[in-house]
Enzyme design. Sequence first.
Site, PDB file in Angstrom:
ATOM      1  N   HIS A 180       0.882  -1.245   0.157  1.00  0.00           N
ATOM      2  CA  HIS A 180       0.124  -0.029   0.089  1.00  0.00           C
ATOM      3  C   HIS A 180       0.892   1.183  -0.097  1.00  0.00           C
ATOM      4  CE1 HIS A 180      -3.853   2.250   0.622  1.00  0.00           C
ATOM      5  NE2 HIS A 180      -2.860   3.053   1.384  1.00  0.00           N
ATOM      6  N   CYS A 181       0.850   2.107  -1.137  1.00  0.00           N
ATOM      7  CA  CYS A 181       1.497   3.091  -1.232  1.00  0.00           C
ATOM      8  C   CYS A 181       0.707   4.681  -0.782  1.00  0.00           C
ATOM      9  CB  CYS A 181       2.222   3.344  -2.552  1.00  0.00           C
ATOM     10  SG  CYS A 181       3.259   4.534  -3.085  1.00  0.00           S
TER      11      CYS A 181
END
Length: 304
Positions: free
Chosen positions: A151-152
Amino acid sequence: MYRSGAVMAWNVFKFCTALRGLGSIMILLVLGVVGVSYYAVVISNYGPGLAAGGLDSLIAFFVLALFHFLLVMLLWSYFSVVFTDPGTVPPNWRPAADEERGDNDPLTASEFPSDTENGRIRFCRKCNQLKPPRCHHCSVCGRCVLKMDHHCVWVVNCVGALNYKNFLLFLFYTFLETSVVTLSLLPHFIQFFSDGEIPGTPGTLATTFLAFVLNLAFALSVMGFLILHISLVCANTTTIEAYEKKSSPKWHYDLGRKRNFEQVFGMDRKFWFIPGYSEEDLRRMPALRGFEYPTKPDLDAQEL
């Protein structure tokens, strides 16, 4: 003891919520760096150089053309990551083999496809459904993501099967753009440490200094991430899988560097450097859709 566990669970939830809010700030930060760089390169330094004539005009034209091309590709790739769903498991998903049998003759537990060493069915207790191969649950998004990498917060999104190529192109064009800005502003940055008079207003000088430092920092940091993900693509693995397979000597999704590259970028070379796939690649390569992935034994059997 119970109270301590409850507080820990609450803190984790608050942390995930904070990450969602942080993402919006990160988008503004990216756009802010782009704005500062644009002002320093185009408006303050090389834009006026177009009218200088001679070699200076030629250099300014080349720098501005390269800068704008890379900027367009960077923003295209970036917003493609932001707005492209990484891949979600449909409700009541079942493997293709189970769907072909129908409800009257479902697969037994031992017949379900699995990508674990012990052959167990992959099931998400949080989503209460089966998980396709290489799928993982994201605590920030609160859902299972196909071929999840991470998850960025920079893109306010998960990086998964359907936007991983876009993410890699974002890293690639960001590294090129920040390197170009750093090199183009380097002569102006060196002037800050010279004894002579520096042309420009205090505002333009401060912007040039800030743009150089920011782009140099981004270029160095993104280069590290780019090298990491190039190694992951070459091994046909994700960040999560690279950690999980440390105890496994063989990785059955490793098809060789050429085929591993095609599993992410497709086979059509005209689409390798743009965020998207050709219809032909999407049709003939199920891996690009995120549910089915060829393995080394499958490949060996096809070649025989």
